[in-house]
Design a protein around this motif. Structure first.
Motif, PDB file in Angstrom:
ATOM      1  N   VAL A  18      28.120  -8.707 -39.646  1.00 37.65           N
ATOM      2  CA  VAL A  18      26.793  -8.552 -39.062  1.00 37.65           C
ATOM      3  C   VAL A  18      25.782  -9.076 -40.061  1.00 37.65           C
ATOM      4  CG1 VAL A  18      25.131  -6.922 -38.121  1.00 37.65           C
ATOM      5  CG2 VAL A  18      27.590  -6.495 -37.853  1.00 37.65           C
ATOM      6  N   PRO A  39      11.127  -5.098 -34.593  1.00 32.71           N
ATOM      7  CA  PRO A  39      11.948  -4.163 -33.813  1.00 32.71           C
ATOM      8  C   PRO A  39      13.035  -3.510 -34.669  1.00 32.71           C
ATOM      9  CG  PRO A  39      12.497  -6.430 -33.267  1.00 32.71           C
ATOM     10  CD  PRO A  39      11.278  -6.485 -34.142  1.00 32.71           C
ATOM     11  N   SER A  45      14.544  -2.519 -43.308  1.00 32.20           N
ATOM     12  CA  SER A  45      15.005  -1.650 -44.395  1.00 32.20           C
ATOM     13  C   SER A  45      15.891  -2.418 -45.359  1.00 32.20           C
ATOM     14  CB  SER A  45      15.775  -0.460 -43.839  1.00 32.20           C
ATOM     15  OG  SER A  45      14.939   0.310 -43.016  1.00 32.20           O
ATOM     16  N   GLU A 167       8.939   3.306 -44.018  1.00 29.08           N
ATOM     17  CA  GLU A 167       8.413   4.221 -43.007  1.00 29.08           C
ATOM     18  C   GLU A 167       7.984   5.549 -43.626  1.00 29.08           C
ATOM     19  OE1 GLU A 167      10.606   4.305 -39.374  1.00 29.08           O
ATOM     20  OE2 GLU A 167      11.702   2.487 -39.900  1.00 29.08           O
TER      21      GLU A 167
ATOM     22  N   LEU B 396      24.148   2.641 -50.331  1.00 34.24           N
ATOM     23  CA  LEU B 396      25.300   3.282 -49.707  1.00 34.24           C
ATOM     24  C   LEU B 396      25.324   4.754 -50.053  1.00 34.24           C
ATOM     25  CD1 LEU B 396      28.144   0.654 -50.124  1.00 34.24           C
ATOM     26  CD2 LEU B 396      26.855   1.287 -48.088  1.00 34.24           C
TER      27      LEU B 396
HETATM   28  N1  LIG Z   1      25.558  -0.209 -44.295  1.00 35.08           N
HETATM   29  C1  LIG Z   1      25.550  -0.986 -43.206  1.00 35.08           C
HETATM   30  N2  LIG Z   1      26.717  -1.359 -42.659  1.00 35.08           N
HETATM   31  C2  LIG Z   1      26.748  -2.147 -41.590  1.00 35.08           C
HETATM   32  N3  LIG Z   1      25.682  -2.623 -40.984  1.00 35.08           N
HETATM   33  C3  LIG Z   1      24.468  -2.288 -41.464  1.00 35.08           C
HETATM   34  C4  LIG Z   1      24.346  -1.466 -42.600  1.00 35.08           C
HETATM   35  N4  LIG Z   1      23.033  -1.304 -42.878  1.00 35.08           N
HETATM   36  C5  LIG Z   1      22.370  -2.017 -41.942  1.00 35.08           C
HETATM   37  N5  LIG Z   1      23.227  -2.613 -41.105  1.00 35.08           N
HETATM   38  C6  LIG Z   1      22.884  -3.493 -39.995  1.00 35.08           C
HETATM   39  O1  LIG Z   1      21.925  -4.397 -40.428  1.00 35.08           O
HETATM   40  C7  LIG Z   1      20.947  -4.583 -39.458  1.00 35.08           C
HETATM   41  C8  LIG Z   1      19.562  -4.347 -40.012  1.00 35.08           C
HETATM   42  O2  LIG Z   1      19.420  -2.957 -40.362  1.00 35.08           O
HETATM   43  P1  LIG Z   1      18.104  -2.323 -40.961  1.00 35.08           P
HETATM   44  O3  LIG Z   1      18.400  -0.940 -41.320  1.00 35.08           O
HETATM   45  O4  LIG Z   1      17.602  -3.221 -42.008  1.00 35.08           O
HETATM   46  O5  LIG Z   1      17.128  -2.369 -39.686  1.00 35.08           O
HETATM   47  P2  LIG Z   1      15.627  -1.861 -39.606  1.00 35.08           P
HETATM   48  O6  LIG Z   1      14.832  -3.054 -39.291  1.00 35.08           O
HETATM   49  O7  LIG Z   1      15.276  -1.100 -40.807  1.00 35.08           O
HETATM   50  O8  LIG Z   1      15.706  -0.912 -38.355  1.00 35.08           O
HETATM   51  P3  LIG Z   1      14.902   0.443 -38.109  1.00 35.08           P
HETATM   52  O9  LIG Z   1      13.563   0.029 -37.708  1.00 35.08           O
HETATM   53  O10 LIG Z   1      15.652   1.086 -37.004  1.00 35.08           O
HETATM   54  O11 LIG Z   1      14.947   1.211 -39.377  1.00 35.08           O
HETATM   55  C9  LIG Z   1      21.287  -3.686 -38.298  1.00 35.08           C
HETATM   56  O12 LIG Z   1      21.921  -4.452 -37.308  1.00 35.08           O
HETATM   57  C10 LIG Z   1      22.242  -2.703 -38.862  1.00 35.08           C
HETATM   58  O13 LIG Z   1      23.195  -2.353 -37.912  1.00 35.08           O
END
Ligand SMILES: Nc1ncnc2c1ncn2[C@@H]1O[C@H](COP(=O)(O)OP(=O)(O)OP(=O)(O)O)[C@@H](O)[C@H]1O
Ligand SMILES: [Mg+2]
Lengths: 227, 401
Positions: A18, A39, A45, A167, B396
């Motif tokens: 991913v 989104p 993050s 956040e 992690l």
């Molecule tokens: N430890 C992990 N293992 C596998 N996939 C991960 C991991 N951390 C994040 N992802 C994947 O990476 C992508 C981005 O995640 P991230 O947490 O950065 O999103 P975000 O923009 O912060 O979302 P939100 O607004 O919900 O916090 C997502 O598709 C998530 O499933």
């Protein structure tokens, strides 16, 4: 100050890859106030963790103050985190058994600052964040806003150049969120580089610069002239 | 991060998880206490037996009739032969040896003793004046058997303290006459109370000259001859010479001569092995405690992965995190094992009070082994999982719940 070049980050989920960040190029100068929006799942993050050295890019380079921090070893990275970066989490991440004052003092203790120097610094921060009468309360005895203020105090006690907030108002009501934002923006006025992830447009639009992420890539990067 | 801060942080996290801390301390303390108490008992038994032997006399060599092989049975005995008896002249011949300071022939029998209407069955020992010194006995009153020719059956006797009390009560004892079987003898002395010694109560014997005993029991044989060597170094020469003299007199080697040291060494070996075995059993409880500690610590550290992640995010290098966990584990294990040690010592001293004859006391090697094992498992099982957690990337670690 912060320069990301062709940064990618992908996760292995089962046998699938991913991609959370795809080929990002970002430059952030000292003292900037940047909001990151987009989104859920767009990689905000992940990007912030990368900048905070809590995570490593799969490929690409990340320079902080001209130093390629991806090439540093663990001990050196820990040192950079300690001295240059402050992190504010959505879920506060306070140590439950420690009082508010002790939580704020923790980075100083870890850095080996002598006690006689620590106490006045903690007292000063407690006072300026309106927490003086809560110094001996444990996190569970504090309201959400107070907890986040303790967390911000902890993130700033080492006087970092960069403050990262994921956040920070996500778990707070609107009024309390506004208080916290005032606090953070006060830091920007004192020259701290603030990078903020938020879902709240009202908050995001206050920043001098807005990054919008979609699907691991930058969709827009808009600077506003200061109001 | 300085030492005082490290200690404070570690003790803070121990106090923060009170139940876990107490549970681990309890498990570890019980394990250590079990080892200390059980080995203290084993060691007590060993010291008791050795003490009993030493109270029999020092530099002692004992002659038995019959040739005893290591198995404890002589070939003659298996064939139904009665070994040649040991007689008074055999004992007297030992006086030739320069390694032997003194010797006492010993024969034994039972007889009815009476003073007026009071009477009871007693053990009668026949011996000579030397017995007093060889067996380290002491007189309560009067004197022991008279010196002089052992072949003369002087009508005198020496009473054990209990016999004297039972047969004479508050009466004057020394100088009185005692009826012993079918003869009468004058009481010349009373032994000082000594109590049990190797299952043989000197408080309940009547000692008469060897010739009197032979006449009473119509025999001329000796149960054994007790020999005291001149010094510790002379024990072996005394044994060898006694064996040589008696072999010469009998024309063959038909006696067994043992040194008390040899008997003692055998008992010592057996009882040390016993202590070790008991300690081994106790260490099972220590191992169980170790496994409990391992499990509790694994759970505890995985619950604290977030905390470790936070520490990393705040800029603590892995070495510092490992040190924090090490100090915490060391504090906990040290407290618990010292508590267990004190508990064990308390337990053994209670047992010592209940059975005053048993000199209980855990041997130092058992205490060291117990403390070492407890400290080792406690620290190892806390530091290992913490080490692993400290290697995780902070994201992690922070994300773990
Ligand atoms: N430890 C992990 N293992 C596998 N996939 C991960 C991991 N951390 C994040 N992802 C994947 O990476 C992508 C981005 O995640 P991230 O947490 O950065 O999103 P975000 O923009 O912060 O979302 P939100 O607004 O919900 O916090 C997502 O598709 C998530 O499933
Ligand atoms: Mg997020």
């Amino acid at each position: 100050m912060i320069r990301l070049e062709h940064v990618c980050r992908s996760f292995n989920v089962g046998d699938q890859q991913v991609a959370a960040l795809r080929d990002l190029n970002i430059d952030i100068g000292a003292g900037e106030y940047v909001s990151i929006m987009g989104p859920s799942g767009s990689g905000k993050s992940t990007l912030l963790n990368m900048i905070g050295l809590l995570d490593r890019p799969t490929s690409g380079t990340y320079r902080l103050d001209g130093v390629d921090v991806t090439a540093l070893d663990e001990v050196q990275q820990a040192q950079v985190r300690r001295d240059k970066i402050g992190f504010v989490f959505q879920f506060f991440h306070l140590v439950p058994r420690l009082s508010a004052a002790m939580n704020i003092e923790l980075p100083l203790i870890l850095a080996g600052v002598p006690p006689e120097e620590r106490k006045p610094r903690v007292a000063e921060l407690l006072a300026s964040y309106g927490l003086s009468n809560r110094a001996d309360h444990r996190p569970e005895q504090l309201s959400g806003g107070q907890r986040q203020r303790v967390a911000i105090a902890r993130a700033t006690i080492m006087r970092p150049a960069v403050l990262l907030a994921d956040e920070p108002t996500g778990n707070l009501d609107r009024a309390t969120g506004r208080e916290v934002m005032t606090l953070l923006e006060g830091l920007v006025e004192r020259g701290v580089t603030l990078i903020l992830v938020t879902h709240d447009h009202e908050i995001g639009d206050r920043a001098g610069r807005s990054l919008v992420m979609v699907d691991g890539q930058l969709e827009s990067d808009s600077k506003r002239v200061a109001p | 991060m300085n030492l005082a801060d490290t200690l404070q942080f570690a003790s803070g996290s121990l106090r923060g998880a009170r139940t876990r801390t107490l549970l681990m301390m309890l498990a570890m303390a019980i394990g250590v206490a079990a080892v200390v108490i059980l080995t203290a008992l084993g060691e007590g038994a060993r010291r008791y037996v050795i003490g009993q032997f030493s109270s029999l006399g020092s530099n002692l060599v004992i002659v038995f009739p019959g040739r005893t092989e290591t198995a404890g049975v002589s070939p003659g005995m298996l064939l139904g032969q009665i070994p040649r008896e040991l007689i008074l002249e055999d004992a007297q011949a030992l006086a030739r040896s320069t390694a032997i300071r003194r010797y006492a022939p010993l024969s034994i029998g039972a007889a009815q003793a009476s003073n007026g209407a009071l009477n009871r069955e007693v053990v009668v020992l026949g011996s000579t004046a030397s017995l007093l010194a060889i067996r380290h006995m002491s007189m309560g009153e009067g004197s022991f058997l008279p010196e002089g020719d052992a072949r003369i059956a002087t009508p005198v006797c020496v009473l054990g303290s209990k016999i004297s009390r039972e047969l004479f009560g508050a009466q004057r004892v020394v100088g009185s006459w005692l009826r012993l079987g079918d003869r009468r003898c004058r009481v010349v002395g009373i032994l000082a109370g000594q109590g049990m010694s190797m299952g043989f109560n000197t408080d309940e014997v009547v000692i008469v000259p060897i010739a009197s005993a032979h006449q009473m029991f119509n025999t001329r044989s000796l149960l054994r001859i007790l020999i005291e060597a001149n010094s510790r170094e002379q024990i072996i020469p005394a044994r060898d010479e006694a064996e040589r003299i008696l072999t010469e007199r009998h024309g063959e080697r038909d006696v067994t001569v043992v040194t008390q040291d040899a008997v003692l060494a055998t008992f010592d070996r057996i009882l040390s092995a016993l202590t070790l075995a008991v300690g081994g059993i106790a260490s099972i409880s220590l191992a169980v405690a170790g496994i409990l500690i391992m499990n509790v610590m694994l759970i505890a550290v995985s619950q604290r992965t977030q905390e470790i992640g936070l520490l990393k995010a705040l800029g603590a290098p892995p070495a510092q995190i490992r040190r924090l966990f090490f100090v915490e584990a060391a504090m906990l294990s040290l407290l618990a094992s010292v508590a267990g040690w004190l508990l064990g010592e308390l337990g053994s001293s209670i047992i010592g009070h209940l059975y005053p004859t048993l000199p209980v006391g855990a041997p130092w090697w058992a205490v060291l082994a117990a403390l070492g094992t407890a400290l080792g498992t406690g620290i190892l099982f806390s530091v290992m999982p913490a080490r692993r957690a400290a290697q995780l990337d902070p994201v992690l670690a922070l994300a773990r719940r």
